[in-house]
Design an enzyme around this catalytic site. Structure first.
Site, PDB file in Angstrom:
ATOM      1  N   HIS A 658      11.740  60.700  29.314  1.00  5.96           N
ATOM      2  CA  HIS A 658      11.707  59.370  29.941  1.00  5.96           C
ATOM      3  C   HIS A 658      13.059  58.955  30.521  1.00  5.96           C
ATOM      4  O   HIS A 658      13.140  57.997  31.291  1.00  5.96           O
ATOM      5  CB  HIS A 658      11.197  58.323  28.937  1.00  5.96           C
ATOM      6  CG  HIS A 658      12.197  57.868  27.930  1.00  5.96           C
ATOM      7  ND1 HIS A 658      12.230  58.364  26.648  1.00  5.96           N
ATOM      8  CD2 HIS A 658      13.204  56.963  28.007  1.00  5.96           C
ATOM      9  CE1 HIS A 658      13.205  57.764  25.975  1.00  5.96           C
ATOM     10  NE2 HIS A 658      13.806  56.918  26.782  1.00  5.96           N
ATOM     11  N   ASP A 713       7.457  63.578  25.151  1.00  8.43           N
ATOM     12  CA  ASP A 713       8.696  63.001  25.666  1.00  8.43           C
ATOM     13  C   ASP A 713       9.863  63.938  25.365  1.00  8.43           C
ATOM     14  O   ASP A 713      10.652  63.713  24.438  1.00  8.43           O
ATOM     15  CB  ASP A 713       8.927  61.625  25.047  1.00  8.43           C
ATOM     16  CG  ASP A 713      10.092  60.885  25.700  1.00  8.43           C
ATOM     17  OD1 ASP A 713      10.532  61.324  26.789  1.00  8.43           O
ATOM     18  OD2 ASP A 713      10.541  59.874  25.129  1.00  8.43           O
ATOM     19  N   GLY A 805      19.757  53.080  24.686  1.00  9.63           N
ATOM     20  CA  GLY A 805      20.957  53.870  24.939  1.00  9.63           C
ATOM     21  C   GLY A 805      21.053  55.075  24.033  1.00  9.63           C
ATOM     22  O   GLY A 805      21.841  55.982  24.289  1.00  9.63           O
ATOM     23  N   SER A 807      18.319  56.915  23.467  1.00 12.96           N
ATOM     24  CA  SER A 807      17.230  57.775  23.919  1.00 12.96           C
ATOM     25  C   SER A 807      17.725  59.167  24.275  1.00 12.96           C
ATOM     26  O   SER A 807      18.781  59.342  24.893  1.00 12.96           O
ATOM     27  CB  SER A 807      16.546  57.161  25.141  1.00 12.96           C
ATOM     28  OG  SER A 807      15.865  55.980  24.809  1.00 12.96           O
ATOM     29  N   GLY A 808      16.928  60.171  23.900  1.00 14.96           N
ATOM     30  CA  GLY A 808      17.268  61.551  24.198  1.00 14.96           C
ATOM     31  C   GLY A 808      18.207  62.183  23.196  1.00 14.96           C
ATOM     32  O   GLY A 808      18.402  63.404  23.202  1.00 14.96           O
TER      33      GLY A 808
END
Length: 857
Positions: A658, A713, A805, A807-808
């Site tokens: 995402h 995701d 922030g 994310s990932g």
């Protein structure tokens, strides 16, 4: 004929001689062997005379018994002289006080004439002292003086004894006493030489400094207003000497104390056999009762390694037992004035106080008293926000070494935040540290409160802590003493009543976790006692678990067994490169070769952090430099940090799909938009040493990613240039598709995201310790939103979570031997750290084959 034989046995110069006579004669044995005889033929008698002798077996038995007796006697003598009287070398280190002489600068130089003359007197005094003690005198060999310091003069020495094995305990008892000796003028050298406070302790012979062994010994003196720096030999370009003993004697001026800081520290790991060790002593001789700290392993630069002395000297020793290549340490020290007072009288409605030199280590041998007084008609509440008073050899349940005493109760060890209160407007806090091992101490705040309403509009814990009324009887112990969960009436429609009367949410029942504490929430579940619950929900007898048969039908009963054997391959079993599947759960990179082809231990240069020690959390969740070397910061052009990622090889990263969805006219899907920063710790220091900057060749999101549900995701990113691994850049291990992260397991989430919902991003990389939540519970909390590619991790009472922030970024799980695996990827959540709204992460094992297909890793 007469033949003489001599047998000689010796022990320590003693000889036993045994002479036996063999009188040979003709043996007369009848044909049936019933009798034997020895014939004597007298010269004057022509008639043969026969005389019967003893039976042969009697003679043989007598000879055997005779030689057994001789052997026992010889063995006893050998034991008596070679073992019973065996000598044990005993080395004792100690110090004594010379009361009638003053310290001069020449005594700092062990090569000076003044040093040699005074050392001679000390050795003669020690010889006189020990020869006058019956338990020590017969075994005393020699002494050596290693240093002098002020006070009037303190002499540091070692003494050697050669002690019979059976006298060791008596010698240890005798040496442990403190002696005060005024020497008579037995010789001109000792005339008017007064010695007091002679103290000695058993010592590891490796730490003893003698005049014959000074190849790695250094003496340093602090200069007023200056910082003195020193390192291990060869630092940092070459390793310190192997199998050696080094020591640094540090000095300051009289009536001052020393502050020592290790700026860089890297020696062999503490858990290795025969590990290397650095010891710091509050004296100039290496004695355990005056040790300040013992250090080994690797510490990050942010770890607080500052130590204070109680006088103007310190000793550092490095004992190396390994041949491993480590650079050693870099340190500095300086002198400062002695603390004239510790504690004080604190007044006012509120304030703070802490141990001396906090957050550095407090000095040894110190006592502090704070008298806290708040306005009249108010009571005092003290909140210890940080509390570290940990000391080796502390007896569990007692505080007889370093401690804090409040209201007659002593506190020590490592404690989470806690509160102590008074029943008046005054309270006294006493702090004590003994002569050995120190810690960083405590930081506390004091508050005044109205005793009739200590927590206005809130619930008051018995500890004095104030919590929201909504947290009362919610199933979570928000008070450290559980007082908010006692005497509750459970809500029948939403809560389960445990046997111990605690109230727990209904959806926690039968989730596989002991939430009640007495397991009552798991007793009435679908599987009865003595059975095993398969992952597919089937119940089988406990005896069928790990019986080498797939009784569950999904292989889960054979997937986590202690022993390893070949089993039919299922989605829950680990598959070797040879095609063979194992019964053992999570066998990859655990240090044991379980596959016959060794494929489970290939490609295991991952998941290991450079630093074996991690800093304690002080006032936040800042991570250490290099603590998460696989953490990557992804910056979008003109926007700064947007997402996180995880390094899995020198050229590939894993992140969340995402992050790369085009929106608001920005083409996040294009590699040219992004810059990756590896080895980064502080966002404001992207040009710092060790940080590497890279672009991307390609971004590959999963083809099945759904930007509405966030299913699948995940994305992999290829760097435009490989990175070289370093202390702050290393890959994390990828789990096998069969790898399990069970409910309740501790996992770490890291990132530079918002520190609170609606807040701003962090400059320093943050870390949070969270736990895997049962998948059934996860699905019940987020109905129709959780897929098999997702996992819930966090705390159901909120408080710790990933946020915008992050994310990932990685979900890092400590697995085998400290090695870390990528359990998940930060994906989505409802808000940040909300109660009963855990974070949702992409489950990496379910997508492991896809990662392999796209990256080859």
């Amino acid at each position: 004929m007469v033949i003489g034989g001599i047998l000689i046995a010796g022990a320590n110069g003693l000889f036993l001689a045994f002479i036996f006579l063999d009188l040979s004669a003709a043996l007369d044995t009848n044909i049936n062997g019933f009798e034997e005889g020895v014939e004597f033929l007298p010269a004057n008698n022509s008639r043969k005379v026969e005389k019967r002798g003893p039976k042969r077996w009697v003679v043989l038995l007598a000879l055997v018994l005779f030689f057994i007796l001789i052997s026992l006697m010889v063995g006893f003598l050998v034991w008596h002289f070679n073992y019973k009287n065996a000598r044990v070398q005993k080395i004792f280190n100690g110090y004594l006080r010379i009361t009638n002489e003053n310290f001069i600068d020449a005594y700092e130089n062990s090569n000076s004439t003044e040093f040699a003359n005074l050392a001679g007197k000390v050795k003669e005094a020690l010889r006189f002292l020990y020869h006058g003690i019956p338990a020590l005198g017969p075994f005393y060999k020699e002494s050596g003086v290693t240093a002098f310091s002020e006070g009037s003069i303190i002499a540091y020495y070692w003494s050697e004894f050669s002690v019979p094995q059976d006298m060791v305990e008596e010698v240890d008892r005798a040496i442990s006493k403190e002696y005060v000796l005024s020497l008579p003028p037995r010789s001109r050298a000792l005339q008017s030489f007064n010695v007091a406070s002679v103290v000695a302790f058993p010592t590891d012979a490796r730490t003893v400094q003698t005049s014959r062994d000074n190849s790695c010994s250094f003496s340093l003196h602090a200069r007023a207003g200056e910082v003195t720096r020193f390192t291990t030999p060869g630092f940092p370009d070459s390793p310190y000497p192997a199998r050696a003993r080094c020591q640094w004697a540090l000095r300051g001026d009289a009536d001052l104390v020393l502050s020592l800081t290790f700026q860089s520290f890297d020696v062999a790991a503490c858990d290795d056999d025969g590990n290397d060790v650095v010891m710091v002593y509050d004296t100039l001789t290496p004695v355990e009762p005056r040790a300040v700290v013992q250090l080994c392993g690797v510490y990050p630069p942010s770890y607080n390694l500052t130590f204070l002395s109680s006088q103007n000297v310190m000793l550092i020793t490095l004992i190396t037992n390994t041949v491993r290549r480590h650079p050693g340490f870099k340190a500095e020290f300086f002198q400062l004035s002695k603390m004239t007072e510790c504690g004080g009288h604190l007044t006012g409605a509120q304030g703070t106080f802490n141990t001396p030199y906090y957050p550095g280590h407090y000095p040894p041998n110190i006592d502090c008293t704070w008298v806290i007084e708040v306005p009249r008609n108010q009571n005092v509440k003290i909140r210890f926000k940080i509390f570290y008073l940990v000391e080796p050899h502390q007896i569990v349940g007692t505080c007889n070494k370093d401690y804090v005493e409040v209201n007659g109760e002593k506190y020590c060890g490592e404690k989470p935040q806690f509160v102590v209160s008074s029943s008046t407007n005054k309270i006294t806090v006493r702090f004590h540290s003994d002569e050995s091992y120190t810690d960083t101490g405590f930081f506390a705040e004091y508050l005044s409160y109205d005793s009739s309403d200590p927590c206005p509009g809130m619930f008051t814990c018995k500890t004095g802590r104030c919590i929201s009324n909504s947290l009362r009887c919610d199933g979570w112990a928000d008070c450290t003493d559980f007082s908010d969960e006692l005497h509750c009436v459970c809500n029948a429609t939403s809560q389960f009543t445990c046997k111990n009367k605690f109230c727990k949410p209904l959806f926690w029942v039968c989730d596989g976790l002991n939430d009640c504490g007495d397991n009552s929430d798991e007793l009435q579940c679908s599987c009865p006692d003595q059975t095993f619950k398969c992952r597919n929900g089937k119940c089988i007898p406990e005896s069928q678990k790990c019986d080498k048969k797939d009784n569950c039908g999904d292989g889960s009963d054979e997937a986590e067994c202690d022993s390893v054997w070949t089993v039919p391959c299922t989605q829950h079993t680990y598959k070797c490169q040879s095609g063979v599947c194992l019964s053992k759960g999570n066998p990859e990179c655990d240090g044991q070769k379980d596959c016959s082809d060794g494929s489970d231990e290939k490609n295991c240069d991952c998941g290991i952090r450079s630093f074996s020690r991690q800093s304690r959390i002080v006032g936040g969740q800042n991570s250490d430099e290099g603590e998460w070397p696989w953490q990557v910061s992804l910056h979008a052009e003109g926007q700064g940090h947007i997402c996180g990622a995880s390094l899995i090889s020198s050229t590939w990263l894993v992140s969340a799909a995402h992050c790369f969805v085009d929106e608001l006219g920005i083409r996040y899907s294009q590699p040219s938009v992004w810059t990756a920063y590896l080895g980064l710790h502080d966002q404001s220091k992207r040009s710092a040493r060790g940080v590497e900057e890279r672009g991307f060749k390609q971004i590959i999101p999963h083809a099945a990613f759904n930007d509405y549900t966030f299913d699948y995701d995940i994305a992999v990113l290829e760097l435009d240039e490989p990175v070289e691994f370093s202390s702050v850049i290393r890959p994390i291990c990828l789990p096998d598709s069969s790898h399990t992260f069970p409910a309740g397991k501790t996992i770490w989430v890291t990132g530079w995201g918002h520190t609170k919902e609606g807040g701003s991003g962090a400059l320093v990389l943050q870390k949070g310790e969270i736990r895997v939540i049962n998948q059934t519970t996860c699905e019940s909390l987020l109905p129709n939103q959780v897929t098999p590619r997702m996992m819930c991790v966090g705390f159901l009472n909120g408080g710790v979570d990933a946020c915008q922030g992050d994310s990932g970024g990685p979900l890092s799980s400590v697995e085998n031997d400290g090695r870390m695996f990528l359990a998940g990827v930060v994906s989505w959540g409802e808000g940040c750290a909300r109660r009963n709204k855990p974070g949702v992460y992409t489950r990496v094992p379910t997508l492991r084959d896809w990662i392999k297909e796209k990256t080859g890793v």
